[in-house]
Design a protein around this motif. Sequence first.
Motif, short mmCIF file in Angstrom:
data_model
loop_
_atom_site.label_atom_id
_atom_site.label_comp_id
_atom_site.label_asym_id
_atom_site.label_seq_id
_atom_site.Cartn_x
_atom_site.Cartn_y
_atom_site.Cartn_z
N PHE A 103 -9.34 2.86 -2.05
CA PHE A 103 -8.86 2.12 -0.89
C PHE A 103 -7.72 2.89 -0.25
O PHE A 103 -7.23 3.88 -0.78
CB PHE A 103 -8.43 0.71 -1.30
N MET A 104 -7.29 2.43 0.92
CA MET A 104 -6.20 3.05 1.66
C MET A 104 -4.95 2.17 1.50
O MET A 104 -4.90 1.05 2.02
CB MET A 104 -6.55 3.17 3.13
N PRO A 105 -3.95 2.62 0.74
CA PRO A 105 -2.75 1.79 0.52
C PRO A 105 -2.06 1.41 1.84
O PRO A 105 -2.03 2.21 2.78
CB PRO A 105 -1.86 2.67 -0.35
N THR A 106 -1.51 0.22 1.85
CA THR A 106 -0.81 -0.26 3.05
C THR A 106 0.66 -0.52 2.80
O THR A 106 1.43 -0.75 3.74
CB THR A 106 -1.46 -1.55 3.56
N ALA A 112 3.04 5.84 -12.22
CA ALA A 112 2.27 6.64 -11.28
C ALA A 112 1.67 5.79 -10.17
O ALA A 112 1.64 6.19 -9.00
CB ALA A 112 1.17 7.40 -12.03
N LEU A 113 1.18 4.60 -10.53
CA LEU A 113 0.61 3.70 -9.51
C LEU A 113 1.67 3.35 -8.47
O LEU A 113 1.39 3.35 -7.26
CB LEU A 113 0.07 2.43 -10.17
N ASP A 114 2.86 3.03 -8.93
CA ASP A 114 3.93 2.65 -8.00
C ASP A 114 4.24 3.81 -7.05
O ASP A 114 4.41 3.60 -5.84
CB ASP A 114 5.17 2.27 -8.82
N VAL A 115 4.30 5.06 -7.61
CA VAL A 115 4.60 6.22 -6.78
C VAL A 115 3.46 6.49 -5.79
O VAL A 115 3.68 6.71 -4.59
CB VAL A 115 4.84 7.46 -7.66
N GLY A 151 0.65 6.98 -0.67
CA GLY A 151 -0.56 6.76 0.12
C GLY A 151 -0.28 5.98 1.39
O GLY A 151 -0.87 6.26 2.43
N ALA A 152 0.62 5.01 1.30
CA ALA A 152 0.95 4.22 2.48
C ALA A 152 1.68 5.08 3.51
O ALA A 152 1.44 4.95 4.72
CB ALA A 152 1.80 3.01 2.07
N ARG A 153 2.58 5.98 3.06
CA ARG A 153 3.33 6.82 3.99
C ARG A 153 2.44 7.88 4.65
O ARG A 153 2.57 8.18 5.83
CB ARG A 153 4.49 7.51 3.27
N CYS A 166 -10.02 16.74 -14.79
CA CYS A 166 -8.92 16.51 -13.85
C CYS A 166 -8.36 17.87 -13.45
O CYS A 166 -7.53 18.44 -14.15
CB CYS A 166 -7.84 15.63 -14.48
N HIS A 167 -8.82 18.41 -12.35
CA HIS A 167 -8.52 19.78 -11.98
C HIS A 167 -7.21 19.93 -11.21
O HIS A 167 -6.65 21.00 -11.16
CB HIS A 167 -9.66 20.36 -11.15
N ARG A 168 -6.73 18.88 -10.59
CA ARG A 168 -5.51 18.97 -9.79
C ARG A 168 -4.31 18.48 -10.60
O ARG A 168 -4.45 17.63 -11.48
CB ARG A 168 -5.65 18.15 -8.51
N LYS A 169 -3.14 19.00 -10.27
CA LYS A 169 -1.93 18.57 -10.96
C LYS A 169 -1.62 17.10 -10.70
O LYS A 169 -1.02 16.42 -11.53
CB LYS A 169 -0.74 19.43 -10.51
N ALA A 170 -2.04 16.61 -9.51
CA ALA A 170 -1.73 15.22 -9.16
C ALA A 170 -2.62 14.23 -9.88
O ALA A 170 -2.28 13.04 -9.99
CB ALA A 170 -1.87 15.03 -7.65
#
Length: 532
Positions: free
Chosen positions: A485-488, A371-374, A379-381, A423-427
């Motif tokens: 944080f904001m992935p880059t 999940a982290l990899d995805v 997040g970067a895109r 955890c209310h959202r599917k994501a």
Amino acid sequence: MPYPIQDALLPTRHDDQYHAPGDALKRLPLRKAAVLFIATVCLCLCALLYLQLEQSRRHDLNQARVASSNLTRAMAQQAEDTFMKADLVLTSLVDWIQVDGFGPPLRSRLQKTFARRVQSLDQLHGILLFDQKGQWIVTSFEDLPRGPGVADREYFKFHQQNVSSVAHIGAAIRSRENGEWIIPVSKRVNDKNGEFQGVLLAGIKMSYFDQFFKSFSIDDKGSMFLGLTDGTLLARRPFVESQIGTSLAKGEVFQNLLPRATSGEAMFTSLVDGVVRLYGYRQLDAYPLVVSAASSRDSILAEWHDTAFRSSLIVALVMLGVGLFGWVFIRQLRVGERVEADLRQAQEALELIATHDSLTGLANRRLFERALDVEFGRGARQHSPLSLIMLDIDFFKRYNDTYGHVVGDHCLAQVARAVKDCCHRKADLAVRYGGEEFAVLLPDTDIHGAMTIAEQIRRSVMAKNISHTGSPTGYVTVSLGCYSFMPTGRDSMDVFIQRADAALYQAKHSGRNRSAVLSLEGGIAELMRSDR
């Protein structure tokens, strides 16, 4: 327990892995053709059965409508004759009385005449003459009744207020002479100047109509009734005393049918007893009366039901034979499909075991890393923030030492349920990171949203009130660390986890049972805590 993140991350499987494409192409059309053929044969049989039964049902109903029409015509004729004979008797007597009067010298003669007329007509209960005040003057009975008179009766008031010489048929009443139910037929008596002098009444026995109705053959649930055109019930079979005099004006016959036609047939539910019947009805021409005869739908269709049962049983047996033949024909093909389905289910179960913790049902570290990899890439895109919550059960070693590992496992499962419920959202992905440590991955969530979820989790665990004598609070609590944080696209998963873990460490170091946020500004780490 559903695992939405898992559905997105688990690899999909296809039947092509287990069978060659050529085999599937050969087998699938044959199976479909067999099923289609069997279904077509069964549908044709059902359609033929339906057409035959529907035609037979319509024939039985039409026959019942004809019989009902004939029955109501006979009832109407008999009822009209009954009231007409009483009307003729009253007319001749009124003419005589209006010429000669009813003074004392004539009363003995009138009484004998009344008695002879009653004896000549079976339907008559008696003939009674009342003066202008409603008192008995002459009756067909030997003894003159005593009492307050009949000035309160509906028929008497009617003649007081109407100069018409037409016979009036009133609602059924109990005779004040002997208590018998009668239907009053009355006429106004005038003097030589046309002024109201009294009422002459002929009472028709209710028992006469009861015997009259019984002379017709209807089923046990059938009914017959005689009523006024305003809906007042005069007589009914089966006889129920409490229903006599009630109004049927809101019933189907009076409400909808009679306004359209003075005679006819219709099937509907009875307003009186709730039974569905085929009603034939007819309004009399000479008098304001309505007769109706009805047979219950069950009795009309009883023979049809027997035929339908036998025919349906035969068709069912034929369909069963066709179905068994088809089942044998395609059984081997379906066995192969079951094997494929079992293999797919087994593979999915193994994948579930490999990606989820068996004790808590949460995702394990393997699924967490996927999940982290995805989410790093997403997040970067999309330039959306990514947050992580690390949490740990406070003083859990003491809990295990105090209550044992079995109870400790139960505690872990309860805490995991609290985490999952927040955890209310599917994501959102809830993870058992290891031992008593958990993680929650929150895509598209900034630090404020992560802190809100963390506080929800903390309060949810506290709300369970899990006893913990080794904790200063007396019950199980958790400490949580949040990082966002904001992935880059060039980020390190280990650093991401370490910073959330650092916030968790600070929360535990600051007294536990709290949430801490790690933010990086100017290269300096700042810690913020939210106490209870």
